[in-house]
Design a protein around this motif. Structure first.
Motif, PDB file in Angstrom:
ATOM      1  N   GLN A 200      60.275  54.333   3.646  1.00 33.28           N
ATOM      2  CA  GLN A 200      61.720  54.540   3.725  1.00 33.28           C
ATOM      3  C   GLN A 200      62.213  53.779   4.949  1.00 33.28           C
ATOM      4  N   ARG A 201      63.370  53.193   4.831  1.00 31.97           N
ATOM      5  CA  ARG A 201      63.957  52.497   5.990  1.00 31.97           C
ATOM      6  C   ARG A 201      65.390  52.977   6.169  1.00 31.97           C
ATOM      7  N   PHE A 202      65.735  53.373   7.379  1.00 35.35           N
ATOM      8  CA  PHE A 202      67.111  53.792   7.637  1.00 35.35           C
ATOM      9  C   PHE A 202      67.449  53.626   9.111  1.00 35.35           C
ATOM     10  N   MET A 365      58.343  64.275   1.850  1.00 29.22           N
ATOM     11  CA  MET A 365      59.708  63.781   1.664  1.00 29.22           C
ATOM     12  C   MET A 365      60.736  64.900   1.810  1.00 29.22           C
ATOM     13  N   ILE A 370      64.324  60.437   5.676  1.00 26.97           N
ATOM     14  CA  ILE A 370      65.788  60.419   5.721  1.00 26.97           C
ATOM     15  C   ILE A 370      66.437  61.675   5.147  1.00 26.97           C
ATOM     16  N   ALA A 371      65.790  62.333   4.197  1.00 26.91           N
ATOM     17  CA  ALA A 371      66.393  63.539   3.623  1.00 26.91           C
ATOM     18  C   ALA A 371      65.540  64.769   3.884  1.00 26.91           C
ATOM     19  N   GLY A 372      64.623  64.671   4.837  1.00 29.11           N
ATOM     20  CA  GLY A 372      63.736  65.797   5.118  1.00 29.11           C
ATOM     21  C   GLY A 372      64.475  66.930   5.807  1.00 29.11           C
ATOM     22  N   THR A 373      64.207  68.154   5.396  1.00 27.32           N
ATOM     23  CA  THR A 373      64.946  69.283   5.967  1.00 27.32           C
ATOM     24  C   THR A 373      64.697  69.413   7.474  1.00 27.32           C
ATOM     25  N   LEU A 376      66.576  65.861   9.033  1.00 33.22           N
ATOM     26  CA  LEU A 376      68.037  65.764   8.887  1.00 33.22           C
ATOM     27  C   LEU A 376      68.729  66.012  10.218  1.00 33.22           C
TER      28      LEU A 376
END
Ligand code: FES
Ligand SMILES: [Fe+2]
Lengths: 449, 169
Positions: A200-202, A365, A370-373, A376
């Motif tokens: 993942q890249r962000f 994940m 990027i969307a990990g609880t 975040l």
């Protein structure tokens, strides 16, 4: 690097760093270094230009001719497996006039052709084609005009590292005590680890050191910033219990933190299920490594400067799915003084079932990335710290507290006969790892060698 | 098969109402629009040479959810410690280019491809972010009510220009 080209530190930058150095042993850090153009430019040379940088894992380029495009600081490199099976790290700059020769982030190719004038390179870097050679370049010695290779490349348990400094100590030596802990993790299974798909890249508008600090051993932030993960049941090791464990200053700025129960009668092994533990070859571990692995619940660390990792069991769906061990490995690539690109890989031991890998990926994940609880929430304070570090007044006057666990501060004590490498403290109410990171950072930044 | 106009229109109306729930932060009501077998996935996109069959990873995802995990995220969103989204992002869905198909043997199921642009602004910052992409949605009529059973989100980004995905698309 050509010595004459090395930028000297400006008086101002040197003063900032020396000011920080003077206060560090009192547990005081300076916010100003977390958002400063001069400091950033100096870091590109003095930190990223000199150390070992992680680029890719072998399992991302399993076949001959496979490549991925990666970065060290602000330089871009092709990491590939040549037609001869060898892994190389090639600067993605055409030696003719400087254009990029690689356009995709990932692929397979035996050759790279520059789109500008068509110089063509074999994937070992050799220049093999120059259009209209006779008319244009008949006197050219092609051997001298191949792609530039990263000065040194080393592979450690399948992890491909490169350094841009010819004189950097060997990777093993640079890793210091951290190498021992990584050996423990990666040699649990003969087959080692592999990536589970692409990273993942962000983008986080934060300085890389804040992330490095956090993964070095900031367990203290779980109680507040990540409280929601306890409320929803993602994290099942009770908060206070989880603080039982060790912070280890592993040398050269590396820091690692273990939540551990060395008293546990049952082997814990990060709560890997029995069928996975069966695939471990515990003979790969020394007696000491085995002792540590048996008692480990969580481990989180940062390899200086900007490579972080984490292994722990979490549940992606607390009502229906038990906690599953996961492994995340990330690079906080500095994109500027106040921005990082996060490269986040999820990995797992290779010799495990597809089903387990999928379960581990889901757990990873759902909680990290990027969307990990968990994750975040991290960017929120990281970005405000970075913004605050730019404040004219704050930059000059603000001292920050890194004193947790120092003499007279809290309960943490140095473990005097620590049987493993590094300097350890127990329990994890402690910020010695962060001070260790900055101590090394300041040494590298101020060094004029 | 071509979707009859009235049905096509009904689906669009459904998606517009659904987006309103998300943008208004009514996540519990939003959950009620999901079938029990609901899935939601955002695959990782990787820049590939033109000849590559797809840029979307079959292994790696940014999100890969079920109704249960969405429920967990919604509970988290309403928890006292939702630092990521308190104050909440201001999101605005722009949905266009609805393309619908259905199978003639399954008159209670419609597939839509929809283009979306999602605005996200936060705090007092004058800066903002956009996510752009295509949604592949399946809606199904359950007891006379349309519900979403599948959402695949194909982003136009290889590197996501955001620090988290604490929002819903
Ligand atoms: S710049 Fe690459 S061939 Fe001229
Ligand atoms: Fe965190």
């Amino acid at each position: 690097m050509c010595q004459e080209f090395k930028s000297p530190l400006s008086k101002r930058a040197r003063a900032m760093l020396e000011d920080f150095q003077a206060s560090l042993e009192q547990g005081i850090s300076k916010i100003g270094v977390l958002n400063d153009e001069e400091i950033h430019q100096a870091e590109l040379e003095r930190v990223f230009g000199r150390n070992w940088n992680f680029l890719a894992h072998e399992s991302e380029i399993p076949n001959k001719n496979d490549y991925v495009l990666r970065s060290i600081g602000d330089d871009t490199f092709i990491v590939n497996r040549g037609s001869d099976g060898e892994i190389r790290v090639l600067l993605d700059v055409c030696p003719h006039r400087g254009a990029s020769i690689c356009r995709a982030a990932k692929g397979s190719s035996s050759h790279f052709q520059c789109p500008y004038h068509g110089w063509t390179f074999k994937n070992n870097g050799d220049l093999v084609g120059t259009p209209s050679f006779k008319d244009a370049y008949s006197g050219l010695d092609r051997k001298e005009w191949g792609l530039t290779q990263a000065p040194r490349v080393e592979i450690f348990h399948g992890f491909v590292f490169a350094t841009l400094d010819e004189n950097c100590p060997d990777l093993k030596e640079s890793l210091a005590g951290m190498g021992w802990y990584l050996d423990m993790i990666f040699s649990l299974q003969d087959e080692g680890m592999e990536v589970l798909g692409e990273p993942q890249r962000f983008i986080i508008k934060a300085n890389w050191k804040i992330a490095a600090e956090n993964f070095s051993g900031d367990d203290y932030h779980l109680m507040t910033l990540h409280k929601s993960t306890y409320d929803i049941g993602v994290m099942q090791i009770p908060l206070r219990e989880n603080m039982k464990g060790y912070h280890i200053q592993a040398g050269n700025g590396h820091g690692i933190s273990f939540s551990i129960d060395l008293e546990s009668k049952d082997p814990l092994f990060f709560y890997y299920p029995e069928e996975i533990v069966k695939t471990f070859n515990l003979e790969n571990l020394s007696e000491k490594q085995l002792e540590l692995a048996r008692g480990s619940r969580v481990c989180v660390g940062n390899i200086f400067p900007n490579i972080s990792f984490l292994m722990l069991p979490l549940s992606p769906d607390p009502k229906n799915v038990p906690p599953t061990p996961l492994f995340t490995w990330r690079v906080w690539q500095p994109k500027g003084k106040d921005e990082i690109e996060v490269w986040n890989w999820f990995m797992m031991y290779k010799n495990t079932s597809e089903e387990f890998k999928r379960a581990s990926y889901r757990a990873a994940m759902a909680s990290f990335g990027i969307a990990g609880t968990f994750e975040l929430d991290d960017a929120i304070p990281w970005e405000t710290i970075t913004r605050n570090a730019k404040g004219t007044f704050a930059k000059k006057n603000m001292k920050l507290n890194l004193q947790m666990g120092m003499e007279g501060m809290g309960t943490a004590k140095q473990v005097m006969e620590w049987p493993f490498p590094g300097i350890a403290y127990y329990p994890r109410y402690e910020e010695g790892n962060q001070r260790h990171l900055y101590r090394h950072y300041l040494k590298e930044m101020l060094s004029e060698e | 098969m071509k979707v009859p106009f009235d049905l096509y229109q009904e689906g669009i109306e459904f998606f517009l109402q659904e987006a309103e729930l998300i943008d208004d932060g009514k996540f519990r009501e939003w959950l009620e629009l999901m079938t029990e077998d609901f899935t939601y996935r955002i695959p990782v996109r990787v820049t590939r040479e033109k000849a590559a069959p797809t840029e979307f990873s079959d292994l790696a995802s940014h999100m890969d959810e079920t109704k249960n995990t969405m429920e967990m995220r919604v509970i988290r969103a309403y928890s006292e410690y939702n630092w990521a989204e308190d104050p909440v992002s201001r999101t605005r869905h722009f949905l266009t280019n609805f393309r619908a198909t259905m199978d003639e043997n399954a008159e209670n199921v419609i597939q839509y491809k929809t283009n979306f642009l999602l605005y996200r602004g936060k705090f007092d910052l004058p800066t903002f972010q956009f996510l752009s992409g295509e949604r592949h949605d399946t809606i199904r009529r359950v007891d006379g009510q349309w519900k979403i059973s599948k959402r695949l989100i194909l982003l136009d980004h290889a590197t996501i220009p955001m620090n988290n995905l604490a929002i819903f698309i």
